[in-house]
Write a protein that holds these residues in place. Structure first.
Motif, PDB file in Angstrom:
ATOM      1  N   ALA A  67     -66.536  13.079  -8.554  1.00  0.00           N
ATOM      2  CA  ALA A  67     -66.716  14.043  -7.462  1.00  0.00           C
ATOM      3  C   ALA A  67     -65.811  13.759  -6.276  1.00  0.00           C
ATOM      4  N   SER A  68     -65.478  12.508  -6.040  1.00  0.00           N
ATOM      5  CA  SER A  68     -64.644  12.169  -4.890  1.00  0.00           C
ATOM      6  C   SER A  68     -63.156  12.225  -5.206  1.00  0.00           C
ATOM      7  N   GLY A  69     -62.811  12.136  -6.500  1.00  0.00           N
ATOM      8  CA  GLY A  69     -61.412  12.098  -6.877  1.00  0.00           C
ATOM      9  C   GLY A  69     -60.732  10.788  -6.558  1.00  0.00           C
ATOM     10  N   ARG A  70     -61.512   9.717  -6.332  1.00  0.00           N
ATOM     11  CA  ARG A  70     -60.943   8.451  -5.877  1.00  0.00           C
ATOM     12  C   ARG A  70     -61.229   7.352  -6.900  1.00  0.00           C
ATOM     13  N   VAL A  71     -60.197   6.582  -7.203  1.00  0.00           N
ATOM     14  CA  VAL A  71     -60.315   5.536  -8.216  1.00  0.00           C
ATOM     15  C   VAL A  71     -61.338   4.486  -7.806  1.00  0.00           C
ATOM     16  N   LEU A 667     -70.825   4.539   9.789  1.00  0.00           N
ATOM     17  CA  LEU A 667     -71.389   5.322   8.704  1.00  0.00           C
ATOM     18  C   LEU A 667     -70.342   5.618   7.644  1.00  0.00           C
ATOM     19  N   GLY A 668     -70.808   5.748   6.403  1.00  0.00           N
ATOM     20  CA  GLY A 668     -69.949   6.120   5.298  1.00  0.00           C
ATOM     21  C   GLY A 668     -70.011   7.609   5.016  1.00  0.00           C
ATOM     22  N   THR A 669     -69.496   8.006   3.870  1.00  0.00           N
ATOM     23  CA  THR A 669     -69.299   9.414   3.536  1.00  0.00           C
ATOM     24  C   THR A 669     -70.615  10.192   3.510  1.00  0.00           C
ATOM     25  N   PRO A 670     -70.754  11.256   4.336  1.00  0.00           N
ATOM     26  CA  PRO A 670     -71.906  12.143   4.249  1.00  0.00           C
ATOM     27  C   PRO A 670     -71.689  13.167   3.140  1.00  0.00           C
ATOM     28  N   ARG A 671     -72.509  14.219   3.116  1.00  0.00           N
ATOM     29  CA  ARG A 671     -72.304  15.261   2.115  1.00  0.00           C
ATOM     30  C   ARG A 671     -70.954  15.935   2.327  1.00  0.00           C
ATOM     31  N   ARG A 672     -70.210  16.055   1.224  1.00  0.00           N
ATOM     32  CA  ARG A 672     -68.916  16.733   1.250  1.00  0.00           C
ATOM     33  C   ARG A 672     -68.831  17.629   0.017  1.00  0.00           C
ATOM     34  N   LEU A 673     -68.489  18.882   0.230  1.00  0.00           N
ATOM     35  CA  LEU A 673     -68.403  19.864  -0.840  1.00  0.00           C
ATOM     36  C   LEU A 673     -66.957  20.288  -1.035  1.00  0.00           C
TER      37      LEU A 673
END
Length: 680
Positions: A67-71, A667-673
């Motif tokens: 979902a994040s596209g990150r390795v 804070l880290g990543t919140p909801r991302r669409l």
């Protein structure tokens, strides 16, 4: 961390196609020019003893389906993998992206050896991994081996080895690309073109991403200087595979990378860049050869902003670093039951820090310069011996290491030297090794056991660069000694049904002279060697498929404790900072033959401590991700992605200033669409 997705993800004790050297059909051009030449674009075959060390592989489909596209997020599928903080490469300071495994503690430098096509990726000065420079669509697979190891570039593999393999001819369509738009005005665009050239192929790829970012500061702690964590980066890569004859090929790779981020406050900007190149000779004849040479030029800048005055207090304006190295590995023909590896490798790194300190009025008060060089020159021998259902493996290596040219110098605003220290050169020899056994009791049961040692040199960053993350100043320590690991483990791999695999591993690792950020006062820490960090625990991994459905899960329990004496005795028995006891990941996926797909990923990270004295707790968190793929043509699909779907609060830093003060929280990543289109 618990995680769920809709594609086959993890394979236990079995290498990926890109890593296992299963030969693909020859490219059309190669077959037309010479039907005897098959260009693989792969390394030499994986020795049969590798599964004795409990290796796990991640497929290309999983790498490109997160979902994040990150390795770095996909690597969380292997429970026990962690970076220094819970933030990914969009919102973390680049210098904090160190990688470790098995809860061996964190101080932002990598305790795991990360390789791309055999080349160490860690920054020569800092030891962090430039994850933004690693694009998933350029990879064919990943193999993660937890625990220390020998083999090529074994110096530094005290927590394990993460081997990334570039996509091969089989993985690469002629043209591919994707474009996504997401929350906070985020954009991602990547593309590649991979034509056959003569009997080989070349692949050109590029990626650009940017975003306005989210607030890493809780609303209750906003100040006039608080801003979103915006980011902007791009990378361009080239990989060429050129056949010399039917058994020999040259693999060349180049990378350009630029990254810019803003963290927490306006003006708190960081940048990093890389210019990397490597060339590799692979010969698959009776005397197999793997020869590699590489060069890396890196740079990093960082500006520190005061939380109280919103003014620049420190400008780490330039940190150029260079890494060069190479290896030669031979596999002599010693019989069908043996795979013998003999080789030498070398790594050299140097770098210099230039930084200026400022007053609240904006005047320079101090100019600092620090740096040095490190090197390792190693030789290794490893043999895998197959005796029917039993595979025995053992290897030793010896390394000559040096730490040289270390210095620290301060000058006033006028340039007059006020302090100058040159540190004595150091060198030594380290012998390490590993041994393992893999017994296939039946087609459904495999038993394994292993023991290993390893070591890691302190990085130039740990030795010479102090840094500030408000309100804490962390001092460098030019007297740091080497970290040394001793470990044992055993496990069982089960295949109770045709489409079900399970793996259980128990381990005990002891990291002596572990480098930790030791608290000296409420706002001051220093990098120091503690007596040891002892980590023991259990790792579980499972995979199951049923028709179009698949499930992958991974869980790690790690009981990690510090052993300390003397001035550090107060740390004895405490849990190392940044070391959760429980992590898990699970992915449930569905993929139809027509191209429709959906996945759900759940991750869990347990409580962990921010500091060495167990003062500040970073609470546990569970996040859920999802991906939906809808084909709209033969080669085109619409993809929807959701990160942290239920908007769980991810705390990445929690610091107590003093009694009655405000605790700075990041804070880290919140909801991302995300919504995007993918061309294959």
């Amino acid at each position: 961390m618990y995680r769920f997705s809709c594609l086959p993800l993890l394979t236990l004790a079995a290498p990926l196609p890109a890593l296992a050297q299963q030969a693909p059909p020859p490219p059309a051009a190669a077959a037309a020019d010479n039907p005897d030449i098959v260009v693989l674009g792969q390394p030499l075959p994986v020795p049969p003893g590798v599964p004795a060390y409990g290796s796990v592989t991640i497929s290309r489909e999983r790498l490109t389906g997160d979902a994040s596209g990150r390795v770095e997020d996909v690597l969380l599928d292997v429970a026990g993998f962690q970076q220094f903080r819970r933030a990914d490469s969009r919102s973390a300071n680049p210098s904090a992206q160190g990688v470790t495994l098995r809860a061996l503690g964190g101080n932002a430098s990598s305790r795991a050896l990360v390789l791309l096509d055999g080349v160490p990726l860690a920054d020569p000065f800092f030891g962090y991994i430039p994850f933004n420079a690693i694009s998933a669509d350029r990879l064919g697979g990943v193999r993660v081996t937890r625990g220390g190891g020998a083999g090529a570039f074994g110096a530094g593999a005290v927590a394990g080895t993460i081997e990334l393999a570039s996509a091969t001819r089989r993985d690469l369509p002629l043209v591919a690309g994707e474009a996504f738009y997401g929350s906070d005005n985020a954009q991602e665009v990547s593309a590649s073109i991979s034509p056959d050239v003569g009997g080989g192929f070349v692949s050109f790829s590029g990626k650009f991403e940017r975003g306005d970012g989210f607030y890493t500061t809780p609303a209750s702690q906003f100040t006039a200087a608080t801003v979103r964590a915006r980011y902007r980066d791009w990378s361009g890569g080239m990989r060429a595979v050129v056949p010399i004859d039917a058994e020999t090929e040259i693999q060349a790779r180049g990378l350009l990378y630029r990254d810019n981020r803003t963290l927490r406050f306006a003006g708190a900007d960081s940048s990093s860049e890389a210019n990397d190149a490597s060339v590799r000779l692979i010969h698959r004849g009776p005397w197999a050869i793997d020869a590699l040479a590489y060069v890396q030029t890196r740079n990093f800048t960082n500006r520190v902003i005061s939380a109280t005055t919103a003014k620049l207090t420190l400008d780490q304006r330039n940190t150029p670093a260079t890494g060069i190295g190479g290896k030669i590995e031979l596999r002599p023909p010693v019989g069908p039951d043996h795979v013998l590896r003999v080789g030498v490798d070398a790594r050299l790194g140097n770098g210099t820090l230039y930084e200026d300190a400022y007053t609240a009025s904006g005047l320079v008060t101090t100019r600092r310069t620090a740096g040095g060089a490190t090197s390792t020159l190693g030789a290794f021998v490893e043999d895998d011996w197959t005796l029917g259902r039993l595979v025995l493996t053992a290897g030793v290596r010896g390394d000559r290491w040096t730490i040289t040219d270390g210095f620290f110098r301060e000058a006033n605003a006028a340039g007059a030297i006020t302090s100058s220290t040159r540190y004595a050169d150091r060198d030594g020899f380290e012998g390490t090794g590993r041994a393992g056994a893999l017994f296939h009791a039946s087609d459904a049961i495999a038993l394994r056991a292993a023991a290993y040692t390893g070591f890691r040199l302190p990085t130039l960053n740990e030795l010479y660069r102090p840094f500030v993350v408000f309100p804490i100043t962390t001092q460098a320590n030019a007297a740091l000694g080497l970290e040394r690991l001793r470990g044992i483990e055993s496990g069982v791999d089960l295949k109770p049904l045709d489409h079900v695999t399970l793996s259980v591993t128990g381990f005990y690792n002891r990291l002596e002279n572990a480098i930790a950020n030791v608290t000296l006062s409420s706002t001051l820490r220093q990098r120091q060697n503690v007596d040891a960090i002892v980590a023991k625990g259990i790792e579980l991994t499972g995979h199951a498929t049923h028709g179009p459905f698949s499930f992958d899960g991974s869980y790690a329990f790690s009981d990690s404790k510090v052993e300390a004496s003397g001035p550090q005795a107060k740390l004895n028995g405490l849990i190392p900072s940044q070391s959760p006891r429980h992590t898990g990941s699970a992915t449930l996926a569905w993929a139809s033959p027509s191209g429709f797909g959906a996945s759900a990923t759940v991750r869990y990270v347990g409580d962990q401590y921010e500091d060495d004295q167990q003062t500040d707790v970073i609470p546990a968190v569970t996040t859920v991700d999802g991906v939906i793929t809808v084909p709209v043509g033969h080669r085109v699909a619409i993809v929807g992605r959701a990160e942290n779907l239920f908007d769980a609060t991810v705390i990445t830093r929690n610091v107590t200033i003093q009694s009655g003060g405000t605790n700075p929280i990041d804070l880290g990543t919140p909801r991302r669409l995300w919504i995007g289109v993918r061309l294959r």
